[in-house]
Write a protein that holds these residues in place. Structure first.
Motif, PDB file in Angstrom:
ATOM      1  N   ILE A 133      67.662 -39.464  57.140  1.00  0.00           N
ATOM      2  CA  ILE A 133      68.317 -40.773  57.132  1.00  0.00           C
ATOM      3  C   ILE A 133      67.850 -41.531  55.904  1.00  0.00           C
ATOM      4  O   ILE A 133      66.649 -41.704  55.684  1.00  0.00           O
ATOM      5  CB  ILE A 133      67.967 -41.567  58.407  1.00  0.00           C
ATOM      6  N   GLY A 134      68.798 -41.978  55.095  1.00  0.00           N
ATOM      7  CA  GLY A 134      68.488 -42.795  53.933  1.00  0.00           C
ATOM      8  C   GLY A 134      69.005 -44.202  54.132  1.00  0.00           C
ATOM      9  O   GLY A 134      69.842 -44.456  55.004  1.00  0.00           O
ATOM     10  N   GLY A 135      68.509 -45.137  53.329  1.00  0.00           N
ATOM     11  CA  GLY A 135      68.969 -46.515  53.454  1.00  0.00           C
ATOM     12  C   GLY A 135      68.333 -47.428  52.434  1.00  0.00           C
ATOM     13  O   GLY A 135      67.568 -47.001  51.567  1.00  0.00           O
ATOM     14  N   TYR A 136      68.659 -48.696  52.545  1.00  0.00           N
ATOM     15  CA  TYR A 136      68.121 -49.697  51.633  1.00  0.00           C
ATOM     16  C   TYR A 136      66.730 -50.126  52.074  1.00  0.00           C
ATOM     17  O   TYR A 136      66.427 -50.180  53.270  1.00  0.00           O
ATOM     18  CB  TYR A 136      69.055 -50.904  51.558  1.00  0.00           C
ATOM     19  N   THR A 137      65.909 -50.423  51.094  1.00  0.00           N
ATOM     20  CA  THR A 137      64.516 -50.793  51.323  1.00  0.00           C
ATOM     21  C   THR A 137      64.266 -52.186  50.750  1.00  0.00           C
ATOM     22  O   THR A 137      65.095 -52.724  50.012  1.00  0.00           O
ATOM     23  CB  THR A 137      63.596 -49.781  50.634  1.00  0.00           C
ATOM     24  N   PRO A 138      63.122 -52.809  51.089  1.00  0.00           N
ATOM     25  CA  PRO A 138      62.796 -54.092  50.453  1.00  0.00           C
ATOM     26  C   PRO A 138      62.830 -53.956  48.925  1.00  0.00           C
ATOM     27  O   PRO A 138      62.297 -53.009  48.363  1.00  0.00           O
ATOM     28  CB  PRO A 138      61.375 -54.368  50.958  1.00  0.00           C
ATOM     29  N   GLY A 139      63.503 -54.909  48.288  1.00  0.00           N
ATOM     30  CA  GLY A 139      63.690 -54.834  46.850  1.00  0.00           C
ATOM     31  C   GLY A 139      65.019 -54.235  46.454  1.00  0.00           C
ATOM     32  O   GLY A 139      65.453 -54.376  45.308  1.00  0.00           O
ATOM     33  N   THR A 140      65.701 -53.540  47.395  1.00  0.00           N
ATOM     34  CA  THR A 140      67.032 -53.008  47.127  1.00  0.00           C
ATOM     35  C   THR A 140      68.059 -53.545  48.115  1.00  0.00           C
ATOM     36  O   THR A 140      69.120 -52.957  48.302  1.00  0.00           O
ATOM     37  CB  THR A 140      67.038 -51.465  47.156  1.00  0.00           C
ATOM     38  N   GLY A 141      67.723 -54.658  48.769  1.00  0.00           N
ATOM     39  CA  GLY A 141      68.681 -55.309  49.655  1.00  0.00           C
ATOM     40  C   GLY A 141      68.580 -54.924  51.109  1.00  0.00           C
ATOM     41  O   GLY A 141      69.495 -55.224  51.885  1.00  0.00           O
ATOM     42  N   GLY A 142      67.481 -54.268  51.510  1.00  0.00           N
ATOM     43  CA  GLY A 142      67.381 -53.857  52.897  1.00  0.00           C
ATOM     44  C   GLY A 142      65.973 -53.939  53.425  1.00  0.00           C
ATOM     45  O   GLY A 142      65.087 -54.533  52.814  1.00  0.00           O
ATOM     46  N   SER A 143      65.751 -53.301  54.579  1.00  0.00           N
ATOM     47  CA  SER A 143      64.460 -53.378  55.245  1.00  0.00           C
ATOM     48  C   SER A 143      63.928 -52.017  55.646  1.00  0.00           C
ATOM     49  O   SER A 143      62.956 -51.922  56.392  1.00  0.00           O
ATOM     50  CB  SER A 143      64.580 -54.250  56.505  1.00  0.00           C
TER      51      SER A 143
END
Length: 337
Positions: A10-20
């Motif tokens: 599972i991939g996703g957005y992280t802090p600094g790229t618009g996600g958590s």
């Protein structure tokens, strides 16, 4: 860690790229289809994932202004970082490996550049990327002020197809010898449709329009056979992902806004030959991507921070089981090897 075919990444957005999100998550599938997160690999903004066709190697775009692509070795199940290189553009959002394992195609959404990276026999990055920038715009000044490459698909004819949401085109590239733009140029789509993802089956292309909420059908010569609304719900719909079932009976389409997955029966014949036979709630908000494995569909619900579980019953997804908590998920990939 676990092994075999019971893992999903599972991939996703992280802090600094618009996600958590935590980065790249490995989750184990239980016998009832539910998921258990078993490992995390910290990496910034792995918003889309792709697997090597023959090797235990995983690739991820790192969706930042100065985009990058990372590779991981997955022989143990846990994704172990291997290498990181520039994506060739800004905010990469999709990547794909060609069936021979020779090329990695990267779609950079921010500036529309397609990058083709040669791969070596071990699945590693080999040499400099070939870059193919693009130009143009569409009628939606807010979303189509410039090119936005959104997906790369290696077609059965040996051509690489790139959907461009910003210019309403399917861009084409030949791969025989040194890769180059196709001599016949891009395929124009309906103005303002915003092609996002596309899928091939049975001599037809199915193109999901993010901006107009439709699925357009084309024959193998890219003649439009018609288009149908992806959802039957009222209100705006930003269509996300489209996939064809293994038996070619159905197309599945993610609908952001209605927060549903539509099931389109593919009948062929005259016209588009597409009938919406079901539309089910995805169990969360903003279904960015989905994948099927072991009789279940797993939906990355970006704005709910969950990956939901739907059981496949005669080709129709039905909500089942508990969701897996993962911050800002945007891609689900069953472990292929």
């Amino acid at each position: 860690m676990t092994s075999g075919d019971d893992l999903l990444y599972i991939g996703g957005y992280t802090p600094g790229t618009g996600g958590s999100g935590p980065g790249l998550t490995a989750a184990r599938r239980r016998p009832d289809g539910t998921l258990e997160a078993v490992a995390e690999t910290a990496v910034p903004g792995p918003s889309f994932l792709a697997a090597h066709p023959a090797l235990p190697v995983l690739y991820a775009v790192l969706e930042e202004e100065q985009g990058a692509v990372a590779s991981f070795v997955t022989g143990s199940g846990r994704p172990e970082p291997s290498a990181r290189v520039p994506s060739g553009g800004s905010h990469p959002c999709h990547l794909a490996v060609d069936p021979t394992g020779a090329w990695l195609a990267v779609a950079n959404y921010g500036d529309g550049t397609l990058a083709l990276r040669p791969l070596d026999a071990a699945g590693g990055f080999a040499g400099e990327a070939l870059l193919f920038p693009h130009h143009g715009h569409g009628p939606d000044s807010g979303r189509q002020a410039g090119p936005h490459a959104h997906q790369a698909v290696f077609g059965p004819d040996g051509v690489l197809y790139v959907s461009d949401l910003g210019t309403d085109e399917i861009r084409r590239y030949t791969l025989a010898g040194r890769p180059a733009p196709h001599p016949d140029g891009p395929v124009p789509m309906a103005p303002g449709s915003g092609p996002r993802h596309l899928a091939w089956h049975g001599g037809r292309w199915y193109v999901a329009g993010e901006l107009d909420g439709t699925v357009a059908v084309y024959d193998d010569r890219w003649r439009c056979l018609g288009r149908v609304p992806a959802s039957g719900a009222a209100g705006p719909n930003q269509v996300s992902h489209i996939e064809i079932s293994a038996d070619g009976r159905f197309a599945y389409v993610g609908n952001r806004g209605p927060d549903t997955v539509s099931v389109l029966e593919l009948g062929g014949g005259a016209g588009p030959g597409v009938t919406r036979v079901a539309e089910v709630g995805c169990g969360g908000r903003w279904p960015r991507h989905f994948a099927r494995a072991g009789g279940y569909m797993y939906v990355a619900c970006e704005r709910s921070g969950v990956v939901t579980v739907l059981e496949m019953r005669d080709g129709i997804p039905v909500p089942a089981g508990e969701a897996c908590q993962v911050g800002s998920p945007t891609c689900v990939l069953p472990r292929p090897v």
